[in-house]
Design a protein around this motif. Sequence first.
Motif, PDB file in Angstrom:
ATOM      1  N   GLU A  96       0.835  -1.200   0.000  1.00 23.19           N
ATOM      2  CA  GLU A  96       0.000   0.000   0.000  1.00 23.19           C
ATOM      3  C   GLU A  96       0.872   1.254   0.000  1.00 23.19           C
ATOM      4  O   GLU A  96       0.627   2.204  -0.755  1.00 23.19           O
ATOM      5  CB  GLU A  96      -0.907  -0.024   1.227  1.00 23.19           C
ATOM      6  N   VAL A  97       1.908   1.264   0.833  1.00 25.44           N
ATOM      7  CA  VAL A  97       2.827   2.398   0.884  1.00 25.44           C
ATOM      8  C   VAL A  97       3.542   2.550  -0.457  1.00 25.44           C
ATOM      9  O   VAL A  97       3.685   3.666  -0.977  1.00 25.44           O
ATOM     10  CB  VAL A  97       3.860   2.216   2.026  1.00 25.44           C
ATOM     11  N   LEU A  98       3.988   1.449  -1.044  1.00 29.61           N
ATOM     12  CA  LEU A  98       4.687   1.507  -2.330  1.00 29.61           C
ATOM     13  C   LEU A  98       3.789   2.082  -3.415  1.00 29.61           C
ATOM     14  O   LEU A  98       4.227   2.900  -4.232  1.00 29.61           O
ATOM     15  CB  LEU A  98       5.165   0.111  -2.725  1.00 29.61           C
ATOM     16  N   ARG A  99       2.538   1.685  -3.414  1.00 28.06           N
ATOM     17  CA  ARG A  99       1.626   2.171  -4.447  1.00 28.06           C
ATOM     18  C   ARG A  99       1.383   3.677  -4.314  1.00 28.06           C
ATOM     19  O   ARG A  99       1.294   4.389  -5.319  1.00 28.06           O
ATOM     20  CB  ARG A  99       0.299   1.407  -4.381  1.00 28.06           C
ATOM     21  N   VAL A 100       1.318   4.170  -3.076  1.00 26.70           N
ATOM     22  CA  VAL A 100       1.132   5.611  -2.883  1.00 26.70           C
ATOM     23  C   VAL A 100       2.440   6.349  -3.183  1.00 26.70           C
ATOM     24  O   VAL A 100       2.428   7.431  -3.770  1.00 26.70           O
ATOM     25  CB  VAL A 100       0.631   5.913  -1.454  1.00 26.70           C
ATOM     26  N   LEU A 101       3.564   5.766  -2.800  1.00 23.68           N
ATOM     27  CA  LEU A 101       4.869   6.346  -3.139  1.00 23.68           C
ATOM     28  C   LEU A 101       4.997   6.526  -4.650  1.00 23.68           C
ATOM     29  O   LEU A 101       5.514   7.538  -5.135  1.00 23.68           O
ATOM     30  CB  LEU A 101       5.989   5.450  -2.602  1.00 23.68           C
ATOM     31  N   ALA A 102       4.507   5.531  -5.405  1.00 20.02           N
ATOM     32  CA  ALA A 102       4.602   5.573  -6.867  1.00 20.02           C
ATOM     33  C   ALA A 102       3.719   6.641  -7.487  1.00 20.02           C
ATOM     34  O   ALA A 102       3.829   6.932  -8.679  1.00 20.02           O
ATOM     35  CB  ALA A 102       4.250   4.207  -7.454  1.00 20.02           C
ATOM     36  N   GLN A 103       2.851   7.248  -6.685  1.00 20.57           N
ATOM     37  CA  GLN A 103       2.036   8.373  -7.161  1.00 20.57           C
ATOM     38  C   GLN A 103       2.759   9.697  -6.959  1.00 20.57           C
ATOM     39  O   GLN A 103       2.197  10.761  -7.202  1.00 20.57           O
ATOM     40  CB  GLN A 103       0.695   8.378  -6.440  1.00 20.57           C
ATOM     41  N   GLY A 104       4.033   9.620  -6.528  1.00 21.91           N
ATOM     42  CA  GLY A 104       4.858  10.810  -6.418  1.00 21.91           C
ATOM     43  C   GLY A 104       4.748  11.557  -5.108  1.00 21.91           C
ATOM     44  O   GLY A 104       5.291  12.649  -4.983  1.00 21.91           O
ATOM     45  N   ILE A 161       9.133   2.302   4.052  1.00 28.32           N
ATOM     46  CA  ILE A 161       9.922   2.501   2.835  1.00 28.32           C
ATOM     47  C   ILE A 161      11.265   1.788   2.942  1.00 28.32           C
ATOM     48  O   ILE A 161      11.720   1.141   1.986  1.00 28.32           O
ATOM     49  CB  ILE A 161      10.111   4.005   2.553  1.00 28.32           C
ATOM     50  N   ASN A 162      11.899   1.865   4.099  1.00 28.82           N
ATOM     51  CA  ASN A 162      13.161   1.155   4.292  1.00 28.82           C
ATOM     52  C   ASN A 162      12.971  -0.349   4.109  1.00 28.82           C
ATOM     53  O   ASN A 162      13.817  -1.029   3.506  1.00 28.82           O
ATOM     54  CB  ASN A 162      13.724   1.445   5.687  1.00 28.82           C
ATOM     55  N   ALA A 163      11.850  -0.876   4.631  1.00 31.99           N
ATOM     56  CA  ALA A 163      11.567  -2.302   4.481  1.00 31.99           C
ATOM     57  C   ALA A 163      11.280  -2.652   3.023  1.00 31.99           C
ATOM     58  O   ALA A 163      11.664  -3.727   2.541  1.00 31.99           O
ATOM     59  CB  ALA A 163      10.383  -2.692   5.367  1.00 31.99           C
ATOM     60  N   ILE A 164      10.618  -1.739   2.327  1.00 31.70           N
ATOM     61  CA  ILE A 164      10.339  -1.954   0.897  1.00 31.70           C
ATOM     62  C   ILE A 164      11.647  -2.019   0.109  1.00 31.70           C
ATOM     63  O   ILE A 164      11.851  -2.918  -0.720  1.00 31.70           O
ATOM     64  CB  ILE A 164       9.431  -0.829   0.350  1.00 31.70           C
ATOM     65  N   TYR A 165      12.551  -1.073   0.366  1.00 28.50           N
ATOM     66  CA  TYR A 165      13.838  -1.083  -0.325  1.00 28.50           C
ATOM     67  C   TYR A 165      14.578  -2.393  -0.066  1.00 28.50           C
ATOM     68  O   TYR A 165      15.169  -2.991  -0.977  1.00 28.50           O
ATOM     69  CB  TYR A 165      14.705   0.090   0.128  1.00 28.50           C
ATOM     70  N   ALA A 166      14.555  -2.829   1.178  1.00 33.86           N
ATOM     71  CA  ALA A 166      15.234  -4.082   1.518  1.00 33.86           C
ATOM     72  C   ALA A 166      14.577  -5.261   0.798  1.00 33.86           C
ATOM     73  O   ALA A 166      15.257  -6.127   0.245  1.00 33.86           O
ATOM     74  CB  ALA A 166      15.218  -4.303   3.030  1.00 33.86           C
ATOM     75  N   GLY A 167      13.245  -5.283   0.792  1.00 35.77           N
ATOM     76  CA  GLY A 167      12.524  -6.379   0.159  1.00 35.77           C
ATOM     77  C   GLY A 167      12.717  -6.439  -1.345  1.00 35.77           C
ATOM     78  O   GLY A 167      12.697  -7.518  -1.945  1.00 35.77           O
ATOM     79  N   LEU A 168      12.900  -5.279  -1.947  1.00 34.39           N
ATOM     80  CA  LEU A 168      13.075  -5.210  -3.402  1.00 34.39           C
ATOM     81  C   LEU A 168      14.543  -5.212  -3.805  1.00 34.39           C
ATOM     82  O   LEU A 168      14.857  -5.174  -5.002  1.00 34.39           O
ATOM     83  CB  LEU A 168      12.386  -3.958  -3.960  1.00 34.39           C
ATOM     84  N   GLY A 169      15.433  -5.217  -2.813  1.00 38.53           N
ATOM     85  CA  GLY A 169      16.862  -5.218  -3.119  1.00 38.53           C
ATOM     86  C   GLY A 169      17.344  -3.917  -3.718  1.00 38.53           C
ATOM     87  O   GLY A 169      18.255  -3.898  -4.546  1.00 38.53           O
ATOM     88  N   ILE A 170      16.751  -2.804  -3.299  1.00 36.54           N
ATOM     89  CA  ILE A 170      17.135  -1.486  -3.805  1.00 36.54           C
ATOM     90  C   ILE A 170      18.180  -0.890  -2.880  1.00 36.54           C
ATOM     91  O   ILE A 170      17.935  -0.719  -1.685  1.00 36.54           O
ATOM     92  CB  ILE A 170      15.907  -0.556  -3.901  1.00 36.54           C
ATOM     93  N   ASP A 171      19.357  -0.590  -3.422  1.00 38.06           N
ATOM     94  CA  ASP A 171      20.415  -0.034  -2.580  1.00 38.06           C
ATOM     95  C   ASP A 171      20.392   1.491  -2.644  1.00 38.06           C
ATOM     96  O   ASP A 171      19.590   2.096  -3.342  1.00 38.06           O
ATOM     97  CB  ASP A 171      21.799  -0.575  -2.970  1.00 38.06           C
ATOM     98  N   ALA A 172      21.292   2.093  -1.929  1.00 39.31           N
ATOM     99  CA  ALA A 172      21.335   3.560  -1.828  1.00 39.31           C
ATOM    100  C   ALA A 172      22.330   4.141  -2.829  1.00 39.31           C
ATOM    101  O   ALA A 172      23.124   5.005  -2.497  1.00 39.31           O
ATOM    102  CB  ALA A 172      21.697   3.980  -0.413  1.00 39.31           C
ATOM    103  N   ASP A 173      22.303   3.663  -4.049  1.00 38.92           N
ATOM    104  CA  ASP A 173      23.186   4.184  -5.099  1.00 38.92           C
ATOM    105  C   ASP A 173      22.905   5.671  -5.268  1.00 38.92           C
ATOM    106  O   ASP A 173      21.797   6.062  -5.645  1.00 38.92           O
ATOM    107  CB  ASP A 173      22.915   3.437  -6.401  1.00 38.92           C
ATOM    108  N   PRO A 174      23.888   6.542  -4.990  1.00 35.37           N
ATOM    109  CA  PRO A 174      23.632   7.982  -5.059  1.00 35.37           C
ATOM    110  C   PRO A 174      23.328   8.479  -6.474  1.00 35.37           C
ATOM    111  O   PRO A 174      22.794   9.570  -6.643  1.00 35.37           O
ATOM    112  CB  PRO A 174      24.946   8.600  -4.536  1.00 35.37           C
ATOM    113  N   SER A 175      23.646   7.681  -7.488  1.00 34.10           N
ATOM    114  CA  SER A 175      23.389   8.109  -8.863  1.00 34.10           C
ATOM    115  C   SER A 175      21.938   7.858  -9.281  1.00 34.10           C
ATOM    116  O   SER A 175      21.518   8.284 -10.352  1.00 34.10           O
ATOM    117  CB  SER A 175      24.334   7.394  -9.833  1.00 34.10           C
ATOM    118  N   ARG A 176      21.180   7.153  -8.422  1.00 32.92           N
ATOM    119  CA  ARG A 176      19.791   6.848  -8.744  1.00 32.92           C
ATOM    120  C   ARG A 176      18.899   7.219  -7.565  1.00 32.92           C
ATOM    121  O   ARG A 176      19.287   7.060  -6.417  1.00 32.92           O
ATOM    122  CB  ARG A 176      19.616   5.363  -9.073  1.00 32.92           C
TER     123      ARG A 176
END
Length: 223
Positions: free
Chosen positions: A161-169, A190-205
């Motif tokens: 639910e949080v991810l879907r609202v985040l995706a609305q900007g 959001i931190n848990a979502i990043y971990a679950g999706l394997g999204i790192d803190a790449d500063p270029s993205r």
Amino acid sequence: MTATEGAPIRVGIVEDQPLFRSMLEVTLGTVPGLEVVAAVANVAQARRALPPGAVDVAVLDIDLPDGNGIALGVTLRRGQPGLGILLLSAHDAMDLLLDLPPDVKHGWSYLSKTSSTSSDALVAAIRSTAEGRTTLDPALLERMEPRAGSSVAGLTDRQYEVLRVLAQGLSNAGIGEALGITEKSVQNHINAIYAGLGIDADPSRNPRVTAALRLLEETGPVA
């Protein structure tokens, strides 16, 4: 943020339908903090009216008489890497964002002309896009569900639910307001979502943009 702090967000409109283009120009021209710099009808006019640095956000119809808004957006972004791109279409073509070249993939938004072109949704998408976030059409997102076996499917109901609202900007504060939870709870999700999706803190993205694109990639229409 693309726009200079405190300055209005400069907007360029490329839309071939005269009535819709006029409606966009009039609507956005009355919004405090926005300035419509150009409103043109096709690719050729856009290339002349929107040189690098002329606008902060380009609002582009996908279907244009002498080309398409996606190719135009790629050209504009390569000339101005910080430019925000908001695509509009009468068709459900949101997944086209997944086919963008890697060098320009981040910082694009999409709204459907038929479902989400209220003035509030449009202005919110422009502001979000100017800040480097991705806004996906909220009405289209409601018709999507995670694909079986995907990383998104592994999120909890609240995280999804949080991810879907985040995706609305929306910002963290906006997400919290929309879901009735605190900003701290939003950040934890959001931190848990990043971990679950394997999204790192790449500063270029921008990880929020990456998360929004993963949502788009790993969901499909409700059966």
